[in-house]
Design a protein around this motif. Sequence first.
Motif, PDB file in Angstrom:
ATOM      1  N   UNK A  17       0.838  -1.204   0.000  1.00  0.00           N
ATOM      2  CA  UNK A  17       0.000   0.000   0.000  1.00  0.00           C
ATOM      3  C   UNK A  17       0.874   1.256   0.000  1.00  0.00           C
ATOM      4  N   UNK A  18       0.290   2.331  -0.466  1.00  0.00           N
ATOM      5  CA  UNK A  18       0.950   3.628  -0.302  1.00  0.00           C
ATOM      6  C   UNK A  18       0.031   4.543   0.506  1.00  0.00           C
ATOM      7  N   UNK A  19       0.637   5.525   1.159  1.00  0.00           N
ATOM      8  CA  UNK A  19      -0.130   6.468   1.976  1.00  0.00           C
ATOM      9  C   UNK A  19       0.564   7.826   1.911  1.00  0.00           C
ATOM     10  N   UNK A  20      -0.199   8.855   1.680  1.00  0.00           N
ATOM     11  CA  UNK A  20       0.355  10.212   1.642  1.00  0.00           C
ATOM     12  C   UNK A  20      -0.457  11.103   2.577  1.00  0.00           C
ATOM     13  N   UNK A  21       0.263  11.836   3.415  1.00  0.00           N
ATOM     14  CA  UNK A  21      -0.355  12.910   4.197  1.00  0.00           C
ATOM     15  C   UNK A  21       0.196  14.214   3.639  1.00  0.00           C
ATOM     16  N   UNK A  22      -0.657  15.185   3.447  1.00  0.00           N
ATOM     17  CA  UNK A  22      -0.151  16.478   2.974  1.00  0.00           C
ATOM     18  C   UNK A  22      -0.988  17.598   3.568  1.00  0.00           C
ATOM     19  N   UNK A  23      -0.375  18.782   3.596  1.00  0.00           N
ATOM     20  CA  UNK A  23      -1.078  19.945   4.138  1.00  0.00           C
ATOM     21  C   UNK A  23      -1.556  20.813   2.979  1.00  0.00           C
ATOM     22  N   UNK A  24      -2.844  21.105   2.967  1.00  0.00           N
ATOM     23  CA  UNK A  24      -3.418  21.973   1.931  1.00  0.00           C
ATOM     24  C   UNK A  24      -4.711  22.579   2.474  1.00  0.00           C
ATOM     25  N   UNK A  25      -5.228  23.519   1.699  1.00  0.00           N
ATOM     26  CA  UNK A  25      -6.487  24.154   2.101  1.00  0.00           C
ATOM     27  C   UNK A  25      -7.598  23.100   2.156  1.00  0.00           C
ATOM     28  N   UNK A  26      -8.589  23.317   3.009  1.00  0.00           N
ATOM     29  CA  UNK A  26      -9.702  22.366   3.084  1.00  0.00           C
ATOM     30  C   UNK A  26     -10.402  22.190   1.735  1.00  0.00           C
ATOM     31  N   UNK A  27     -10.285  23.194   0.870  1.00  0.00           N
ATOM     32  CA  UNK A  27     -10.971  23.149  -0.423  1.00  0.00           C
ATOM     33  C   UNK A  27     -10.163  22.424  -1.508  1.00  0.00           C
ATOM     34  N   UNK A  28      -9.030  21.820  -1.125  1.00  0.00           N
ATOM     35  CA  UNK A  28      -8.179  21.122  -2.106  1.00  0.00           C
ATOM     36  C   UNK A  28      -9.014  20.194  -2.994  1.00  0.00           C
ATOM     37  N   UNK A  29      -8.772  20.263  -4.313  1.00  0.00           N
ATOM     38  CA  UNK A  29      -9.415  19.288  -5.205  1.00  0.00           C
ATOM     39  C   UNK A  29      -8.626  17.999  -5.116  1.00  0.00           C
ATOM     40  N   UNK A  30      -9.220  16.999  -4.490  1.00  0.00           N
ATOM     41  CA  UNK A  30      -8.482  15.782  -4.132  1.00  0.00           C
ATOM     42  C   UNK A  30      -8.227  14.860  -5.318  1.00  0.00           C
ATOM     43  N   UNK A  31      -9.168  14.810  -6.253  1.00  0.00           N
ATOM     44  CA  UNK A  31      -9.048  13.800  -7.321  1.00  0.00           C
ATOM     45  C   UNK A  31      -7.768  13.967  -8.154  1.00  0.00           C
ATOM     46  N   UNK A  32      -7.451  15.188  -8.621  1.00  0.00           N
ATOM     47  CA  UNK A  32      -6.218  15.319  -9.407  1.00  0.00           C
ATOM     48  C   UNK A  32      -4.962  14.938  -8.610  1.00  0.00           C
ATOM     49  N   UNK A  33      -4.966  15.219  -7.304  1.00  0.00           N
ATOM     50  CA  UNK A  33      -3.800  14.890  -6.491  1.00  0.00           C
ATOM     51  C   UNK A  33      -3.642  13.368  -6.388  1.00  0.00           C
ATOM     52  N   UNK A  34      -4.770  12.696  -6.128  1.00  0.00           N
ATOM     53  CA  UNK A  34      -4.680  11.239  -5.987  1.00  0.00           C
ATOM     54  C   UNK A  34      -4.269  10.590  -7.309  1.00  0.00           C
ATOM     55  N   UNK A  35      -4.760  11.132  -8.433  1.00  0.00           N
ATOM     56  CA  UNK A  35      -4.376  10.602  -9.747  1.00  0.00           C
ATOM     57  C   UNK A  35      -2.899  10.854 -10.034  1.00  0.00           C
ATOM     58  N   UNK A  36      -2.406  12.021  -9.625  1.00  0.00           N
ATOM     59  CA  UNK A  36      -0.990  12.340  -9.852  1.00  0.00           C
ATOM     60  C   UNK A  36      -0.102  11.349  -9.090  1.00  0.00           C
ATOM     61  N   UNK A  37      -0.475  11.075  -7.843  1.00  0.00           N
ATOM     62  CA  UNK A  37       0.330  10.144  -7.027  1.00  0.00           C
ATOM     63  C   UNK A  37       0.290   8.739  -7.643  1.00  0.00           C
ATOM     64  N   UNK A  38      -0.916   8.293  -7.980  1.00  0.00           N
ATOM     65  CA  UNK A  38      -1.043   6.933  -8.508  1.00  0.00           C
ATOM     66  C   UNK A  38      -0.306   6.793  -9.843  1.00  0.00           C
ATOM     67  N   UNK A  39      -0.343   7.841 -10.667  1.00  0.00           N
ATOM     68  CA  UNK A  39       0.292   7.690 -11.983  1.00  0.00           C
ATOM     69  C   UNK A  39       1.817   7.641 -11.862  1.00  0.00           C
ATOM     70  N   UNK A  40       2.365   8.369 -10.882  1.00  0.00           N
ATOM     71  CA  UNK A  40       3.805   8.300 -10.634  1.00  0.00           C
ATOM     72  C   UNK A  40       4.201   6.870 -10.235  1.00  0.00           C
ATOM     73  N   UNK A  41       3.423   6.273  -9.337  1.00  0.00           N
ATOM     74  CA  UNK A  41       3.751   4.918  -8.870  1.00  0.00           C
ATOM     75  C   UNK A  41       3.502   3.880  -9.968  1.00  0.00           C
TER      76      UNK A  41
END
Length: 333
Positions: free
Chosen positions: A35-59
């Motif tokens: 499994x992978x797990x990422x914790x990050x600090x961002x505004x509560x309004x962060x658009x989560x989907x692009x971030x999760x896709x970016x992480x998964x595509x790198x891996x």
Amino acid sequence: MSLPPRVLVPAAIDATPPALGGRIHEFVGETMGTTWRVHLVAAPTLRRVPVRLAIQSVLDAVVAQMSTWDPGSDLARFNRAAAGSWHALPEHFHAVLACAREVAEQSGGAFDPTAGALVDAWGFGPAPRQGVPDAATLSHARRTAGWRHLDIDPERRVLRQPGGLALDLSAIAKGFGVDLVARRLQALGIVHHLVEVGGELRGAGVKPGGRPWWVQLEQPDGDDSGERTLLALHGLSVATSGDYRRWFEHDGARYSHTIDPRDGRPIRHGLAAVTVIHADCMRADAWSTALTVLGPDAGAALADRLGLAARLLVRDGEGFVERRSAAFDALLE
Ligand code: AMP
Ligand code: MG
């Protein structure tokens, strides 16, 4: 009994704290059989989907290039290729192989990215096999393996298959994946983050309020000494190799997935876990495996010679004895 934890802190926590109102977002997923797990600090309004896709595509890119388990990966195709053929190395594959060869050389071959046939022979690779190999299988695997057979043309970034050479980058690829995700987050402007793949970790920046990302060093099963070690992961990575992660038992003996390429057999000394702290997770990962192969004495000595921050836990009866390198002690508060 629970003792107060020991605390490891790098020289200075000098990050600009996250903007007020930032909060911790957590993402999880699967990669490299773990499994992978990422914790990050961002505004509560962060658009989560692009971030999760970016992480998964790198891996996914790391798997597509370097997996031994995915028959379509660049690495798996190289392993099957005909003797004498040359293969273009994608950028990441080339970077990881170059680092792996360096660690192989510096560790006197204790770490070996060409140990694939040996790993398979002992049933820890994708080949359907289990248990102790017969002498013929073992000597064949030993003949084909060897980092000195690596023939890389760095100018053209191509690698030659001498025939039967089987790469296995499992001891370094997870750490590299962690580094790559961290770099991607940084490029997205996410400077406060903690990235983990299968237990290997890298942290940058701090949490909201300015506190560091605290992580607990991995403990082997059965270590109930109660002593925990916490590390402030600030601009640092940590990786652990352990004989408790994967093993099988045969005739009362325990066989670990860490192979000593110098005799072609799973390690037999009493080293239970090796943790390495380094700026790069790729190097922390590779060195934790390398020192595991070298064993308590040679491993601790090489860590000191190279200035690596390492902690080695050696089985001792029911418990464990700890060996620490000077660079590790220097981190203790
Ligand atoms: P790690 O958990 O990072 O120590 O990696 C262990 C994995 O690395 C094993 O499951 C094998 O696939 C591979 N491996 C085993 N022995 C070695 C070695 N001596 N050098 C490099 N890779 C190894
Ligand atoms: Mg490793």
